[in-house]
Scaffold this motif. Structure first.
Motif, PDB file in Angstrom:
ATOM      1  N   ASP A   1      29.425  55.131  -3.375  1.00 52.35           N
ATOM      2  CA  ASP A   1      30.083  53.935  -2.772  1.00 52.35           C
ATOM      3  C   ASP A   1      30.119  52.945  -2.909  1.00 52.35           C
ATOM      4  O   ASP A   1      29.963  52.638  -1.838  1.00 52.35           O
ATOM      5  N   ARG A   2      29.964  53.330  -4.127  1.00 47.73           N
ATOM      6  CA  ARG A   2      29.710  52.318  -4.660  1.00 47.73           C
ATOM      7  C   ARG A   2      31.185  50.869  -4.713  1.00 47.73           C
ATOM      8  O   ARG A   2      30.502  49.217  -4.799  1.00 47.73           O
ATOM      9  N   ASN A   3      31.978  51.338  -4.811  1.00 43.03           N
ATOM     10  CA  ASN A   3      33.062  50.054  -3.867  1.00 43.03           C
ATOM     11  C   ASN A   3      33.258  49.984  -2.444  1.00 43.03           C
ATOM     12  O   ASN A   3      33.924  48.438  -2.083  1.00 43.03           O
ATOM     13  N   GLY A   4      32.301  50.101  -2.494  1.00 40.39           N
ATOM     14  CA  GLY A   4      32.566  50.088  -1.134  1.00 40.39           C
ATOM     15  C   GLY A   4      33.974  50.374  -0.307  1.00 40.39           C
ATOM     16  O   GLY A   4      34.443  50.031   0.895  1.00 40.39           O
ATOM     17  N   ASP A   5      34.934  51.483  -0.502  1.00 43.52           N
ATOM     18  CA  ASP A   5      36.113  51.358   0.144  1.00 43.52           C
ATOM     19  C   ASP A   5      36.057  52.317   1.113  1.00 43.52           C
ATOM     20  O   ASP A   5      37.364  53.101   1.742  1.00 43.52           O
ATOM     21  N   ASP A   6      34.878  53.196   1.727  1.00 43.03           N
ATOM     22  CA  ASP A   6      34.259  54.499   2.667  1.00 43.03           C
ATOM     23  C   ASP A   6      34.759  55.277   2.467  1.00 43.03           C
ATOM     24  O   ASP A   6      35.370  56.021   2.705  1.00 43.03           O
ATOM     25  N   ILE A   7      35.150  55.441   0.664  1.00 45.32           N
ATOM     26  CA  ILE A   7      35.611  57.145   0.730  1.00 45.32           C
ATOM     27  C   ILE A   7      34.309  57.131  -0.775  1.00 45.32           C
ATOM     28  O   ILE A   7      34.359  56.846  -2.320  1.00 45.32           O
ATOM     29  N   PRO A   8      33.709  58.435  -0.474  1.00 41.43           N
ATOM     30  CA  PRO A   8      33.229  58.814  -1.350  1.00 41.43           C
ATOM     31  C   PRO A   8      33.344  58.812  -2.645  1.00 41.43           C
ATOM     32  O   PRO A   8      34.464  59.014  -3.341  1.00 41.43           O
ATOM     33  N   ASP A   9      32.686  58.267  -3.638  1.00 39.73           N
ATOM     34  CA  ASP A   9      33.215  57.885  -4.909  1.00 39.73           C
ATOM     35  C   ASP A   9      32.962  59.604  -5.900  1.00 39.73           C
ATOM     36  O   ASP A   9      33.105  60.196  -7.204  1.00 39.73           O
ATOM     37  N   GLY A  10      31.889  60.430  -5.639  1.00 41.25           N
ATOM     38  CA  GLY A  10      32.072  61.815  -5.422  1.00 41.25           C
ATOM     39  C   GLY A  10      30.837  62.772  -5.013  1.00 41.25           C
ATOM     40  O   GLY A  10      30.552  61.912  -3.672  1.00 41.25           O
ATOM     41  N   PRO A  11      30.707  63.560  -5.048  1.00 42.59           N
ATOM     42  CA  PRO A  11      29.642  65.046  -4.114  1.00 42.59           C
ATOM     43  C   PRO A  11      28.543  64.178  -4.263  1.00 42.59           C
ATOM     44  O   PRO A  11      28.181  63.696  -5.027  1.00 42.59           O
ATOM     45  N   PRO A  12      27.363  64.385  -3.357  1.00 39.94           N
ATOM     46  CA  PRO A  12      26.244  63.716  -2.973  1.00 39.94           C
ATOM     47  C   PRO A  12      25.251  64.423  -4.255  1.00 39.94           C
ATOM     48  O   PRO A  12      25.582  65.419  -5.105  1.00 39.94           O
ATOM     49  N   GLU A  13      24.354  63.242  -4.732  1.00 36.12           N
ATOM     50  CA  GLU A  13      23.761  63.213  -5.438  1.00 36.12           C
ATOM     51  C   GLU A  13      22.283  63.603  -4.980  1.00 36.12           C
ATOM     52  O   GLU A  13      22.073  63.134  -3.627  1.00 36.12           O
ATOM     53  N   ILE A  14      21.163  65.280  -5.538  1.00 32.35           N
ATOM     54  CA  ILE A  14      20.544  64.941  -4.070  1.00 32.35           C
ATOM     55  C   ILE A  14      19.134  64.647  -5.009  1.00 32.35           C
ATOM     56  O   ILE A  14      19.354  64.272  -5.972  1.00 32.35           O
ATOM     57  N   ILE A  15      18.486  63.701  -4.357  1.00 32.10           N
ATOM     58  CA  ILE A  15      17.217  62.635  -4.159  1.00 32.10           C
ATOM     59  C   ILE A  15      16.259  63.183  -4.904  1.00 32.10           C
ATOM     60  O   ILE A  15      15.186  63.406  -5.301  1.00 32.10           O
ATOM     61  N   LEU A  16      15.887  64.475  -2.960  1.00 34.16           N
ATOM     62  CA  LEU A  16      14.829  64.873  -3.264  1.00 34.16           C
ATOM     63  C   LEU A  16      15.047  66.514  -2.196  1.00 34.16           C
ATOM     64  O   LEU A  16      16.006  66.231  -2.158  1.00 34.16           O
ATOM     65  N   ASP A  17      14.299  67.381  -2.842  1.00 35.09           N
ATOM     66  CA  ASP A  17      14.513  68.327  -2.344  1.00 35.09           C
ATOM     67  C   ASP A  17      13.243  69.205  -1.905  1.00 35.09           C
ATOM     68  O   ASP A  17      12.534  68.686  -2.023  1.00 35.09           O
ATOM     69  N   GLY A  18      13.195  70.453  -1.087  1.00 34.84           N
ATOM     70  CA  GLY A  18      12.453  71.015  -0.945  1.00 34.84           C
ATOM     71  C   GLY A  18      12.084  70.576   0.332  1.00 34.84           C
ATOM     72  O   GLY A  18      11.002  71.514   1.562  1.00 34.84           O
TER      73      GLY A  18
ATOM     74  N   PRO B   1      14.127  66.437  -7.543  1.00 31.32           N
ATOM     75  CA  PRO B   1      14.255  68.134  -8.290  1.00 31.32           C
ATOM     76  C   PRO B   1      13.672  68.255  -9.597  1.00 31.32           C
ATOM     77  O   PRO B   1      13.952  67.280 -10.739  1.00 31.32           O
ATOM     78  N   GLY B   2      12.963  69.778  -9.572  1.00 28.11           N
ATOM     79  CA  GLY B   2      12.227  69.626 -10.528  1.00 28.11           C
ATOM     80  C   GLY B   2      11.170  69.518 -10.559  1.00 28.11           C
ATOM     81  O   GLY B   2      10.582  69.906 -11.319  1.00 28.11           O
ATOM     82  N   THR B   3      10.081  69.207  -9.823  1.00 21.43           N
ATOM     83  CA  THR B   3       9.246  68.591  -9.647  1.00 21.43           C
ATOM     84  C   THR B   3       8.446  70.139  -9.778  1.00 21.43           C
ATOM     85  O   THR B   3       8.885  71.191  -8.514  1.00 21.43           O
TER      86      THR B   3
END
Length: 1009
Positions: free
Chosen positions: A194-211, A247-249
């Protein structure tokens, strides 16, 4: 850049009216620079992510927002028994007891908030809440969500509410920062942009870590909070471990995570373990000096978290080897009677001693109060919710030795009603404190059902809370954010520091801000806690140069010196000048705290520096009685001694602590088979210690050899073993004598020798156990022939031996069929042991004479329901408790402890939900329904044909320690042919089949008393 679909977002005011807004076009963050601020914190350009593009992602986003728009229509389903309802949120607030001068208001309650598993404040002072509807079935339905509450007039009640995100499947923690929100959503750590801080997600979540595991049940990964070093910190429970990576590790490059604390760098995504151990940490915070503390859900409640430390685990040794000793909890007290292994009726918030001590064993949340509304006596002390005590406990943190001790404070709040279940405590910009309340009945595992339609947030203030008007720290200039570091309320300090770090990451020019921080850091009139704030802000914005850290190593305050060591370690190995000063800190005896952080940071230095610095850490200035230093020094030395044991021997001549000395010896001795010169040199070094008047260390050293070689046999004694075995010192000789079974070289007893001793009353038990190593079926007949005359312990040894191999098990089962051995003498554990031998015809006979060992899930549920209908409160109240104890001793005590009596193979029962009939029956009838990793059955086949079952409690390069029913066997790995861990509990099914209805009634009543 394309706009996202226009779709209404629901916002609810506290009077219940809904208003609608619209999604705005997604803006490029580079255009969101605000006047005078340099950069909006919520519009940070994430350097580590590529921009979103492609039609596929557009439609993914369309689906994402379509589901998001109707999220407020969700109605959760309760599994709590119908008719069981909490008092109203307003009434619950009125019932709370708090100290004089404090007031409680209901900030929000159901239906506006439900199942609040986590809570945070943003840079505007708004409350964000994570709702977990997936607990505890974890069916991954995508029902969990994050809400935002705003109290614009600061009257302690929310005015506006909105849904930020809906669709999480296993939500257990979150925090905002760096242009979005980070969430714990097993199996992933995700980032909702939510890079413009409008309390509305810009898109689906991005996976930072998995496992991250999805099998943790109550012990999943959780938390998320920003540390003073600019890293993102989180927690992990013990039930199931995780293999974590971006992801991919590949599997071999992933980090094994079990119980403990971890951290992630928000820019580089570097992932590290901070500390390992405990059972289920569920609270984390820092005091004014940047010292970290965690609270534990069970098995103790408070630990001083030292990076690199190992703390006691509930069970198992975890993935780390050669740890040996673990650092105890920091608190000098418990919040319940006795030890945690002998709790009785405190779970009901009993009056008397349990109430005085804190109400119970289970805790959630950790808040070290650094606000500016509450009285000064509460500042820098820690608060945590007590689950079964229905209250908020208060511990006082006091310096002791190299660390801290937690002293018992007066309980701060009591709910005075049974539905309060506190989770999170946080203070806000006005210094008032918010308490989240899960709001459910029963014990902490919710085995009586989950009341999903309830949840509350309360606010507690002292006197009148100040109101600063509209607030948004992200609009402040960088110099204004620096000025926030002078605030008394640490809410401003922490949020401002992170905002400065975000601007640094985005490439904003912070020259003026860093110059001002350096000026403040150089101001000797500033107190140390303020100087530390300036240091942390400089560190997270790239403003701490090498020369400044060198200077701070000579600071008069121990906290500044210790943080200088830590930050040097963050950057890598110290330069020569820094290393010289660090060596002095390690050995001059001026500060145990600073020395502690030399040991903690030790692994970050170069290997050559480590070998030199190790000798400085071993210098004696009274650390052997310290609660942390002996362990932390060993943790530092552990990799060096393992990598080069011969070189590690030189540490013995300068070591002044018996615990560290013993561990060095034990680690060296464990590699006896890799170098024929190793043990003789070790013995010479230990003997030299004795000659140097180091008797205590010498005895500890011999004990270290015994611990390293325990369970092995037939080893050739070293040529110079007599130096210790025939020592002039009696205590050294006595300790060395314990190694006689390891070095025994006499003629071994033959099979026939042991067979002849079966009729010898004094040697019978030993003979029966030794015959397990042989396979002649005639031995089984010899053991069974006098069986009716055996004492109880001899019968138990006979069943244990006869169930260990097919050649013996068949005669045993035949004897049961013929009535020579009562079927009740074969426990469910040993019936399972025979079943695991894998012989189909034998198992058919076993089920015929003993009972069915495996049931379908439907059969188990039917049996549970049947017993629930039979075991009415009236029937249980008339049960024979004395007979119930006899049944427990016969069927359960070999594995389980209750009231301080019993075995340790399975979990202690004092802390279980014993008053819940369904919970007891489910565990007795379907013990594998909820299965912690360390309680899965391991089946080991030995080269002599035996098959053993149990829990592995320790495993080294040479031996496996297997805990079975009333036995603990140390098995040389050379004797293991096959090792297999099953997806079933060590507690066998069919336990109740060995009892009649009255006996079951008595057992259940005894367990519930």
């Amino acid at each position: 850049m394309k706009a996202f679909p226009q779709s209404p977002i629901l916002s609810v005011s506290r009077n219940g009216r809904k208003s609608s807004g619209s999604y705005r076009e997604k803006c490029d963050s580079i255009d969101l620079l605000r006047s005078g601020s340099g950069l909006s914190s919520r519009s940070i350009v994430s350097r580590m992510r590529s921009p979103m593009k492609s039609t596929v992602l557009f439609f993914t986003s369309f689906l994402f927002f379509s589901s998001f728009a109707v999220a407020d229509d969700y109605v959760p389903v309760n599994t709590q028994a119908p008719g069981e309802e909490p008092v109203s949120p307003e009434e619950a607030a009125k019932l709370m007891s708090v100290p004089d001068g404090f007031s409680v208001t209901l900030f929000a309650g159901e239906p506006e908030v439900r199942q609040p598993i986590a809570m945070q404040l943003d840079d505007r002072g708004r409350i964000w809440v994570a709702e977990s509807y997936s607990y505890k079935e974890w069916e991954m339905k995508g029902e969990d969500r994050i809400l935002i509450f705003e109290d614009s007039d600061n009257d302690g009640r929310f005015d506006e509410r909105k849904i930020f995100y809906s669709g999480a499947t296993h939500l257990s923690g979150f925090v905002a920062g760096f242009g979005g929100t980070w969430i714990c959503n097993s199996p992933n750590l995700e980032f909702i942009p939510d890079r413009n801080g409008d309390d509305i997600p810009d898109g689906p979540p991005e996976i930072i870590l998995d496992g991250f595991t999805t099998d943790g049940k109550h012990n999943f990964f959780s938390g998320l909070t920003w540390g003073p070093d600019g890293w993102l910190y989180g927690r992990h429970g013990i039930t199931a471990s995780s293999l974590v990576g971006v992801p991919g590790t590949p599997t071999e490059n992933r980090v094994d995570v079990s119980c403990g604390i971890w951290r992630l760098h928000p820019v580089t995504h570097k992932f590290e373990i901070v500390a390992r151990g405990t059972t289920n940490p569920w609270g984390l915070d820092w005091n004014e000096m940047g010292e970290m503390f965690m609270t534990g859900n069970v098995n103790g409640h408070l630990w001083h978290v030292i990076p690199g430390a190992f703390y006691p685990r509930m069970h198992g040794q975890g993935s780390a080897s050669h740890v040996y000793d673990r650092i105890p909890m920091a608190a000098d007290h418990l919040h319940h009677e006795g030890e945690w292994t002998d709790r009785k009726d405190f779970r009901d918030n009993a009056a008397g001693l349990t109430d005085d001590m804190g109400g119970g064993h289970s805790h959630c949340g950790a808040m070290i109060y650094l606000g500016d509304n509450w009285p000064e006596k509460y500042r820098d002390t820690i608060f945590m919710s007590n689950t079964h005590g229905r209250r908020v406990n208060h511990d006082i943190l006091k310096r002791k030795g190299s660390g801290y001790v937690g002293l018992h404070g007066q309980d701060f709040m009591k709910a005075n009603q049974p539905w309060y279940r506190g989770v999170t405590q946080i203070y806000g910009p006005d210094g008032g404190v918010y308490f989240s309340d899960w709001t459910d009945f029963g014990e902490c595992h919710d085995n009586d059902g989950v009341h999903r339609t309830s949840g509350r947030i309360y606010k507690i203030v002292y006197g009148e809370a100040k109101h600063s008007g509209p607030l948004d720290l992200s609009k402040k200039t960088s110099l204004e954010l620096v000025a926030c570091q002078l605030q008394k309320n640490d809410w401003y300090v922490r949020h401002a520091r992170r905002l400065l770090q975000e601007r640094f990451t985005a490439g904003v020019d912070l020259t003026e801000a860093r110059d001002e921080l350096l000026r403040l850091l150089a101001d000797q009139d500033q107190p140390v806690d303020r100087q530390l704030r300036f240091l942390w802000a400089l560190h997270t914005t790239g403003g701490v140069v090498e020369e400044k850290l060198t200077q701070l190593l000579r600071h008069e305050d121990e906290h500044m010196r210790s943080w200088a060591v830590r930050l040097i370690g963050e950057a890598g190995k110290p330069n020569p000048e820094q290393f010289k000063i660090i060596r002095d800190i390690a050995s001059n005896g001026e500060s145990k705290l600073a020395r502690l952080y030399v040991a903690s940071t030790f692994p970050r230095f170069s290997e050559s520096q480590q070998w030199i610095l190790a000798e400085d850490l071993l210098a004696d200035f009274g650390y052997s009685e310290d609660q942390n230093l002996p362990c932390m020094i060993w943790y530092a030395l552990r990799p060096l001694v393992g990598a080069d044991p011969i070189r590690g021997l030189k540490f013995l001549s300068i070591c002044h602590d018996p615990q560290v000395y013993k561990n060095i010896v034990r680690r060296v001795a464990s590699d006896f088979d890799l170098n024929s010169e190793l043990i003789p040199k070790l013995i010479s070094s230990i003997n030299a210690t004795l000659e140097g008047a180091g008797k205590e260390n010498t005895v500890a050293g011999v004990k270290g050899i015994e611990e390293a070689l325990h369970g092995l046999k037939g080893l050739t004694p070293p040529a110079n073993w007599d130096l210790l075995a025939s020592s002039a010192d009696a205590s050294v000789r006595g300790e060395a004598a314990k190694l006689m079974p390891v070095f025994e070289q006499g003629e071994p007893m033959t099979e026939n020798d042991w067979l002849q001793l079966v009729d010898n009353h004094t040697r019978r038990n030993q003979a029966i156990r030794k015959l397990a190593s042989f396979s002649d079926p005639k031995n089984a007949s010899a053991i069974l022939r006098p069986y009716p005359r055996y004492l109880t312990e001899d019968k138990e040894a006979a069943i244990r031996t006869l169930s260990s191999r097919i050649e013996y098990a068949r005669p045993l089962v035949n004897a049961v069929e013929k009535g020579q051995v009562p079927s009740r003498d074969i426990s469910a554990f040993h019936a399972r042991q025979i079943y695991n031998l894998g012989n189909q015809s034998l198992n058919q006979t076993l089920e015929k004479v003993w009972g069915k060992l495996r049931q379908s899930p439907l059969e188990k549920q039917e049996e549970i329901a049947s017993w629930q209908s039979k075991l009415t409160p009236e029937r249980l109240s008339a049960a024979n408790l004395s007979n119930g104890k006899l049944m427990f001793d016969r069927a359960c005590a070999s594995c389980h402890m209750i009231y301080g009596e019993g075995g340790a193979l399975g979990p202690h029962l004092d802390g279980s939900d014993r008053k819940n009939l369904f919970y007891l029956l489910e565990n007795l009838i379907d013990p594998s329904a909820v299965l912690p990793q360390d309680y899965r059955m391991t089946v080991i086949t030995l080269n002599d044909g035996r098959v053993l079952s149990g829990n592995i409690t320790e495993q080294t390069r040479h031996t496996i320690t297997l805990a079975g029913l009333a036995t603990v066997e140390v098995i040389p790995l050379s004797e293991v042919v096959k090792q297999e861990q099953l997806e079933q509990s060590t507690m066998p099914e069919g336990l109740l089949q060995t009892m009649n209805e009255n006996q079951v009634t008595d057992l259940i009543a005894f367990l519930q008393q």
